[in-house]
Design a protein around this motif. Structure first.
Motif, mmCIF file in Angstrom:
data_model
loop_
_atom_site.group_PDB
_atom_site.id
_atom_site.type_symbol
_atom_site.label_atom_id
_atom_site.label_comp_id
_atom_site.label_asym_id
_atom_site.label_seq_id
_atom_site.Cartn_x
_atom_site.Cartn_y
_atom_site.Cartn_z
ATOM 1 N N MET A 47 0.841 -1.179 0.000
ATOM 2 C CA MET A 47 0.000 0.000 0.000
ATOM 3 C C MET A 47 0.884 1.238 0.000
ATOM 4 O O MET A 47 1.841 1.314 0.752
ATOM 5 N N ASN A 48 0.537 2.202 -0.845
ATOM 6 C CA ASN A 48 1.326 3.423 -0.988
ATOM 7 C C ASN A 48 0.487 4.629 -0.563
ATOM 8 O O ASN A 48 -0.638 4.813 -1.055
ATOM 9 N N ASP A 85 -1.922 4.689 -3.573
ATOM 10 C CA ASP A 85 -3.209 4.036 -3.329
ATOM 11 C C ASP A 85 -4.156 4.909 -2.513
ATOM 12 O O ASP A 85 -5.374 4.789 -2.640
ATOM 13 N N PHE A 114 -8.951 7.585 -2.419
ATOM 14 C CA PHE A 114 -8.280 6.286 -2.513
ATOM 15 C C PHE A 114 -8.630 5.589 -3.821
ATOM 16 O O PHE A 114 -9.618 5.918 -4.482
ATOM 17 N N ASP A 115 -7.787 4.634 -4.190
ATOM 18 C CA ASP A 115 -7.960 3.850 -5.410
ATOM 19 C C ASP A 115 -8.798 2.615 -5.079
ATOM 20 O O ASP A 115 -8.307 1.688 -4.434
ATOM 21 N N LYS A 157 -7.508 -1.013 -5.628
ATOM 22 C CA LYS A 157 -6.441 -1.574 -4.800
ATOM 23 C C LYS A 157 -6.877 -1.821 -3.360
ATOM 24 O O LYS A 157 -6.478 -2.824 -2.755
ATOM 25 N N ILE A 158 -7.672 -0.906 -2.808
ATOM 26 C CA ILE A 158 -8.000 -1.000 -1.387
ATOM 27 C C ILE A 158 -9.458 -0.657 -1.138
ATOM 28 O O ILE A 158 -10.109 0.020 -1.950
ATOM 29 N N SER A 214 -6.627 -4.328 2.160
ATOM 30 C CA SER A 214 -6.000 -4.648 0.883
ATOM 31 C C SER A 214 -6.884 -5.628 0.125
ATOM 32 O O SER A 214 -7.232 -6.687 0.638
#
Length: 320
Positions: free
Chosen positions: A1-2, A34, A75-76, A79-80, A98
């Motif tokens: 996670m970024n 993310d 947030f994306d 991805k999450i 995640s």
């Protein structure tokens, strides 16, 4: 996670705000972010929201109360998964999951009171109140897989950041692992690791001496301050990538510093910070490879592989 956090100083879309849009776009394109958390965000910054939501397919997290404007989160969703559990004058508390691993963590994003309005003792008291909220949420979730990120308006060495009732953050990861909690006056307090110590000063690992610059006229002045920080519970340290921790200053086509290597105010008076929690799937695969490489004759040794707690539960076993 970024993750990326930035106090953007309430920039709106005008001659000062337009460059900010360009920088955000370039950061997103250069790094696989993310989740983005923005402090001092303004509801009427329509183009800023368009940059994040429409152009980059981020989702803006809906707040529990529209009157509270501490931190806004984008947030994306590919991805999450992000659920907001708490949003008040102290903090924004998130449950972040995640999609690749199914593992969830607690994320707190903060924008604590400025030194313009609070003295050091008042900031310490505020930190104590904040941590009461954090601990209560961890108990509610039955999980201490927690990080806190944001503009603390305190440097890593200040009382509110280090005292046991406050954020209780330690500068050394190994010491934090050795002491996941400390007993003070017959009461136990859990600790955090604060990696931002490694970026403080011009000889630190960062490209600048802090995340905020201020030239005051008091008898004691630091000039550079590390107000923007991330701190992590010991249970997350195996997944924190120290090499990816950054106070973001420049990219291929932008520079947030002026010609004197100070923060360029056209963007903000703060620099953004970014950090990475490494892919937990890789951690699971690494453990499996260890087991596969152990011969049948040394099968007993396989039972001695030490897994971090977060991986123990992610593969459905408490002990190997």
């Amino acid at each position: 996670m970024n993750f990326l956090f930035w106090n953007i100083k309430g920039r709106t879309v005008n001659t000062a705000g337009a460059p900010l849009l360009d920088v955000l776009q370039q950061i997103i394109e250069a790094e696989p972010i993310d989740l983005i958390a923005l402090a001092e965000y303004r509801e009427y910054s329509d183009l800023l929201e368009t940059t994040l939501v429409k152009n980059n397919k981020f989702v803006r997290l809906k707040k529990l109360s529209s009157k509270i404007e501490k931190v806004d989160v984008f947030f994306d969703p590919q991805k999450i998964e992000v659920d907001i559990a708490q949003n008040n004058e102290l903090s924004t508390a998130l449950r972040i999951k995640s999609k690749e691993t199914g593992i969830s963590i607690n994320g707190f994003f903060c924008h604590l009171p400025s030194k313009l309005f609070r003295n050091a003792d008042e900031q310490r008291e505020y930190a104590i109140d904040y941590m009461e909220e954090v601990v209560a949420y961890e108990e509610q979730m039955s999980s201490d897989k927690t990080f806190i990120c944001g503009d603390f308006n305190m440097s890593p060495y200040e009382e509110g950041m280090v005292c046991s009732k406050g954020f209780h953050s330690i500068m050394d990861a190994n010491v934090t692992k050795e002491y996941p909690s400390r007993t003070v006056n017959n009461k136990s307090y859990s600790t955090f690791y604060n990696p931002m110590w490694g970026l403080v000063g011009d000889l630190g690992k960062g490209e600048v001496a802090g995340s905020y610059y201020y030239k005051g006229s008091k008898s004691s002045e630091y000039f550079w301050y590390m107000f923007d920080q991330v701190i992590l519970r010991p249970s997350l340290l195996d997944y924190f990538d120290n090499s990816k921790l950054r106070v973001v200053t420049q990219g291929e086509s932008y520079n947030l510093l002026d010609d004197k290597s100070k923060i360029n105010p056209i963007y903000s008076d703060h620099l953004p910070i970014s950090f990475v929690l490494k892919d937990l799937v890789k951690g699971i695969q690494d453990v499996q490879e260890q087991k596969d490489n152990i011969s049948a004759e040394n099968e007993d040794q396989a039972t001695e592989i030490v897994l971090p707690d977060i991986l123990k539960y992610s593969i459905g076993m408490e002990y190997l």
